[in-house]
Design a protein around this motif. Structure first.
Motif, PDB file in Angstrom:
ATOM      1  N   LYS A  11       0.827  -1.211   0.000  1.00 30.25           N
ATOM      2  CA  LYS A  11       0.000   0.000   0.000  1.00 30.25           C
ATOM      3  C   LYS A  11       0.860   1.260   0.000  1.00 30.25           C
ATOM      4  O   LYS A  11       0.444   2.306  -0.460  1.00 30.25           O
ATOM      5  CB  LYS A  11      -0.933   0.003   1.217  1.00 30.25           C
ATOM      6  CG  LYS A  11      -2.070  -0.991   1.103  1.00 30.25           C
ATOM      7  CD  LYS A  11      -2.942  -0.961   2.338  1.00 30.25           C
ATOM      8  CE  LYS A  11      -4.073  -1.992   2.239  1.00 30.25           C
ATOM      9  NZ  LYS A  11      -4.901  -2.027   3.457  1.00 30.25           N
ATOM     10  N   ASP A  12       2.088   1.133   0.515  1.00 28.35           N
ATOM     11  CA  ASP A  12       2.972   2.298   0.562  1.00 28.35           C
ATOM     12  C   ASP A  12       3.577   2.634  -0.793  1.00 28.35           C
ATOM     13  O   ASP A  12       4.130   3.704  -0.968  1.00 28.35           O
ATOM     14  CB  ASP A  12       4.105   2.064   1.568  1.00 28.35           C
ATOM     15  CG  ASP A  12       3.596   2.101   3.008  1.00 28.35           C
ATOM     16  OD1 ASP A  12       4.306   1.597   3.876  1.00 28.35           O
ATOM     17  OD2 ASP A  12       2.487   2.640   3.215  1.00 28.35           O
ATOM     18  N   LEU A  13       3.532   1.695  -1.746  1.00 27.92           N
ATOM     19  CA  LEU A  13       4.110   1.913  -3.071  1.00 27.92           C
ATOM     20  C   LEU A  13       3.002   2.044  -4.103  1.00 27.92           C
ATOM     21  O   LEU A  13       2.084   1.220  -4.144  1.00 27.92           O
ATOM     22  CB  LEU A  13       5.030   0.752  -3.454  1.00 27.92           C
ATOM     23  CG  LEU A  13       6.300   0.609  -2.607  1.00 27.92           C
ATOM     24  CD1 LEU A  13       7.052  -0.656  -2.968  1.00 27.92           C
ATOM     25  CD2 LEU A  13       7.213   1.818  -2.791  1.00 27.92           C
ATOM     26  N   ASN A  14       3.107   3.057  -4.909  1.00 28.80           N
ATOM     27  CA  ASN A  14       2.093   3.316  -5.927  1.00 28.80           C
ATOM     28  C   ASN A  14       2.741   3.434  -7.311  1.00 28.80           C
ATOM     29  O   ASN A  14       3.943   3.703  -7.434  1.00 28.80           O
ATOM     30  CB  ASN A  14       1.334   4.607  -5.612  1.00 28.80           C
ATOM     31  CG  ASN A  14       0.623   4.529  -4.286  1.00 28.80           C
ATOM     32  OD1 ASN A  14      -0.208   3.653  -4.062  1.00 28.80           O
ATOM     33  ND2 ASN A  14       0.955   5.453  -3.380  1.00 28.80           N
ATOM     34  N   VAL A  15       1.913   3.239  -8.304  1.00 25.36           N
ATOM     35  CA  VAL A  15       2.392   3.407  -9.674  1.00 25.36           C
ATOM     36  C   VAL A  15       2.922   4.832  -9.850  1.00 25.36           C
ATOM     37  O   VAL A  15       2.267   5.803  -9.475  1.00 25.36           O
ATOM     38  CB  VAL A  15       1.269   3.130 -10.694  1.00 25.36           C
ATOM     39  CG1 VAL A  15       1.721   3.482 -12.106  1.00 25.36           C
ATOM     40  CG2 VAL A  15       0.825   1.684 -10.614  1.00 25.36           C
ATOM     41  N   GLY A  16       4.115   4.928 -10.401  1.00 20.50           N
ATOM     42  CA  GLY A  16       4.741   6.244 -10.602  1.00 20.50           C
ATOM     43  C   GLY A  16       5.791   6.574  -9.570  1.00 20.50           C
ATOM     44  O   GLY A  16       6.591   7.498  -9.773  1.00 20.50           O
ATOM     45  N   ASP A  17       5.795   5.829  -8.452  1.00 19.39           N
ATOM     46  CA  ASP A  17       6.821   6.066  -7.432  1.00 19.39           C
ATOM     47  C   ASP A  17       8.195   5.696  -7.978  1.00 19.39           C
ATOM     48  O   ASP A  17       8.340   4.746  -8.746  1.00 19.39           O
ATOM     49  CB  ASP A  17       6.546   5.231  -6.175  1.00 19.39           C
ATOM     50  CG  ASP A  17       5.358   5.761  -5.381  1.00 19.39           C
ATOM     51  OD1 ASP A  17       4.923   6.896  -5.682  1.00 19.39           O
ATOM     52  OD2 ASP A  17       4.881   5.041  -4.491  1.00 19.39           O
ATOM     53  N   VAL A  18       9.208   6.465  -7.539  1.00 23.00           N
ATOM     54  CA  VAL A  18      10.587   6.180  -7.917  1.00 23.00           C
ATOM     55  C   VAL A  18      11.309   5.618  -6.705  1.00 23.00           C
ATOM     56  O   VAL A  18      11.304   6.223  -5.633  1.00 23.00           O
ATOM     57  CB  VAL A  18      11.307   7.441  -8.427  1.00 23.00           C
ATOM     58  CG1 VAL A  18      12.779   7.129  -8.746  1.00 23.00           C
ATOM     59  CG2 VAL A  18      10.619   7.991  -9.677  1.00 23.00           C
ATOM     60  N   ILE A  19      11.899   4.426  -6.880  1.00 24.72           N
ATOM     61  CA  ILE A  19      12.542   3.730  -5.770  1.00 24.72           C
ATOM     62  C   ILE A  19      13.941   3.266  -6.191  1.00 24.72           C
ATOM     63  O   ILE A  19      14.289   3.303  -7.365  1.00 24.72           O
ATOM     64  CB  ILE A  19      11.721   2.495  -5.331  1.00 24.72           C
ATOM     65  CG1 ILE A  19      11.609   1.500  -6.515  1.00 24.72           C
ATOM     66  CG2 ILE A  19      10.334   2.908  -4.835  1.00 24.72           C
ATOM     67  CD1 ILE A  19      10.973   0.176  -6.135  1.00 24.72           C
ATOM     68  N   SER A  20      14.703   2.808  -5.158  1.00 26.99           N
ATOM     69  CA  SER A  20      16.014   2.223  -5.428  1.00 26.99           C
ATOM     70  C   SER A  20      15.923   0.716  -5.307  1.00 26.99           C
ATOM     71  O   SER A  20      15.200   0.186  -4.451  1.00 26.99           O
ATOM     72  CB  SER A  20      17.059   2.757  -4.441  1.00 26.99           C
ATOM     73  OG  SER A  20      17.258   4.142  -4.628  1.00 26.99           O
ATOM     74  N   GLY A  21      16.674   0.021  -6.173  1.00 27.44           N
ATOM     75  CA  GLY A  21      16.665  -1.427  -6.119  1.00 27.44           C
ATOM     76  C   GLY A  21      18.032  -1.980  -6.471  1.00 27.44           C
ATOM     77  O   GLY A  21      18.785  -1.368  -7.227  1.00 27.44           O
ATOM     78  N   LYS A  22      18.340  -3.132  -5.890  1.00 26.29           N
ATOM     79  CA  LYS A  22      19.618  -3.787  -6.141  1.00 26.29           C
ATOM     80  C   LYS A  22      19.373  -5.066  -6.939  1.00 26.29           C
ATOM     81  O   LYS A  22      18.534  -5.881  -6.561  1.00 26.29           O
ATOM     82  CB  LYS A  22      20.314  -4.113  -4.818  1.00 26.29           C
ATOM     83  CG  LYS A  22      21.711  -4.692  -4.993  1.00 26.29           C
ATOM     84  CD  LYS A  22      22.368  -4.889  -3.633  1.00 26.29           C
ATOM     85  CE  LYS A  22      23.791  -5.411  -3.782  1.00 26.29           C
ATOM     86  NZ  LYS A  22      24.454  -5.588  -2.472  1.00 26.29           N
ATOM     87  N   VAL A  23      20.097  -5.223  -8.048  1.00 24.93           N
ATOM     88  CA  VAL A  23      19.916  -6.386  -8.909  1.00 24.93           C
ATOM     89  C   VAL A  23      20.383  -7.650  -8.184  1.00 24.93           C
ATOM     90  O   VAL A  23      21.528  -7.736  -7.736  1.00 24.93           O
ATOM     91  CB  VAL A  23      20.706  -6.219 -10.227  1.00 24.93           C
ATOM     92  CG1 VAL A  23      20.553  -7.467 -11.101  1.00 24.93           C
ATOM     93  CG2 VAL A  23      20.242  -4.978 -10.986  1.00 24.93           C
ATOM     94  N   THR A  24      19.467  -8.608  -8.079  1.00 27.76           N
ATOM     95  CA  THR A  24      19.803  -9.877  -7.405  1.00 27.76           C
ATOM     96  C   THR A  24      19.954 -11.021  -8.388  1.00 27.76           C
ATOM     97  O   THR A  24      20.654 -11.997  -8.103  1.00 27.76           O
ATOM     98  CB  THR A  24      18.708 -10.232  -6.382  1.00 27.76           C
ATOM     99  OG1 THR A  24      17.438 -10.319  -7.052  1.00 27.76           O
ATOM    100  CG2 THR A  24      18.646  -9.191  -5.271  1.00 27.76           C
TER     101      THR A  24
END
Length: 378
Positions: A11-24
């Protein structure tokens, strides 16, 4: 409990949000990432890795790499993410700034397509074939993976249209270089240039961004029928600057004035009394100018042309005629040589007189010898 936590995170993440991610994990057609503060897996479809076509995901990302991503879909067990969207948003902002300022920047050619070159700027940029160089290019294959300096010449975000030009950069650089060379040129300066173009009236020489004209009369100390007899395109030549017209960007040059003059050490080649071959170059009322060495003319005064009286040199001589002349006087400092044709005629007369005298002293005449032979026949 775990499901409730996931629900909270989702619920805290919505379409259009920009986040950081690490490739696993990197698979052929998709990439898995771990998202900070979320227990959901993040998935990047291969189509969302770049604005350009990607054959396999490993061509674009590597395991352990940190990425800035945009949420494009939230599912119960995963987040569908896009690297392309983040890059595109940043790219458009950057391109709009570059377009407005006219900034020149570098772009890597990713692909060769019909009609031009494709570059990846975060969005797809296109360099039309006509805007690649300021000259015709038949084969663009060498441009693949080549970095070019470009500027944005057309931008339309709604149509996803980005048109770039390398040609504009080249032309601006040439214009700037041309102006610098033009400002630095000084009359009398001697420099090297490259023959760019040959015409009937001379040769155009590139001085490093701007062309100057070497008129046909300034190509050599000798007579030149056509410039191509003396120079050829691509040849490096030494030239002297004769004049500079900065307003009209016209430069007059001379090759001739960088070469040793034909009168240099002329006294080592000629001496008074020498008899030499020459060619009549000009006829004037007071005599004839005869070229006796390349670029060196001497004057046969009208009084030295013939033993008989003549009204004009044209009665005896014509331009282009080959003649024998005798050197009467040499003045190297004033570049003057006096010549005579008459003296050689006098020598002929003198030789004939000596022949006659020799005949007389021998005690018989040609006619007497023939007469004796006739008597014998009788």
């Amino acid at each position: 409990m775990a499901e409730d936590m996931n629900q909270v995170e989702v619920k805290d993440l919505n379409v259009g949000d920009v986040i950081s991610g690490k490739v696993t994990k990197v698979e052929e057609k998709q990439v898995y990432v771990s998202v900070e503060n979320s227990k959901l897996d993040g998935i990047i479809p291969i189509s969302e890795l770049s604005s350009l076509h990607v054959e396999q995901a490993s061509d674009v990302v590597t395991e352990g790499e940190e990425l800035e991503l945009s949420v494009i879909k939230v599912e119960e067990d995963a987040l569908i993410l896009s690297k392309r969207v983040v890059l595109a948003n940043k790219a458009w902002e950057d391109l709009e700034q570059k377009f407005n300022s006219g900034e020149v920047f570098e772009a890597l050619v990713r692909d060769i397509v019909k009609g031009g070159l494709v570059v990846d700027l975060g969005v797809r940029g296109f360099i039309p074939a006509s805007l690649v160089e300021n000259h015709y290019v038949e084969d663009f294959s060498d441009y693949k993976d080549k970095t070019l300096t470009v500027k944005v010449v057309e931008l339309d975000r709604e149509k996803n249209r980005v048109i770039l030009s390398h040609r504009a950069v080249v032309e601006e650089e040439q214009k700037s270089q041309k102006q610098q060379v033009l400002e630095s040129l000084q009359v009398g300066a001697v420099m090297e240039g490259t023959v760019q173009r040959i015409t009937d009236f001379g040769a155009f020489v590139d001085l490093g961004g701007i062309d100057g004209l070497v008129h046909i009369s300034q190509l050599s100390h000798e007579h030149v029928s056509k410039p191509s007899d003396v120079v050829e395109e691509g040849q490096v030549v030494k030239v002297k600057v004769l004049s500079v017209d900065r307003d009209n960007e016209r430069i007059s040059l001379s090759v001739k004035e960088t070469l040793p003059g034909p009168w240099a050490s002329v006294t080592e080649k000629l001496s008074v009394g020498d008899v030499v071959e020459g060619k009549v170059r000009r006829l004037v009322s007071f005599g004839a100018f005869v070229e006796i060495l390349p670029g060196v003319e001497g004057l046969v005064h009208i009084s030295q042309i013939s033993n008989r009286h003549i009204g004009t040199p044209h009665e005896v001589l014509k331009e282009g005629q080959e003649v024998q002349v005798k050197v009467l006087e040499i003045n190297e400092n004033e570049k003057r040589i006096s010549l005579s044709i008459k003296d050689l005629e006098e020598n002929v007369e003198e030789d004939y007189k000596q022949y006659q005298q020799q005949e007389e002293s021998s005690g018989f005449q040609l006619g007497e010898m023939i007469g004796d032979q006739l008597k014998n026949l009788k």
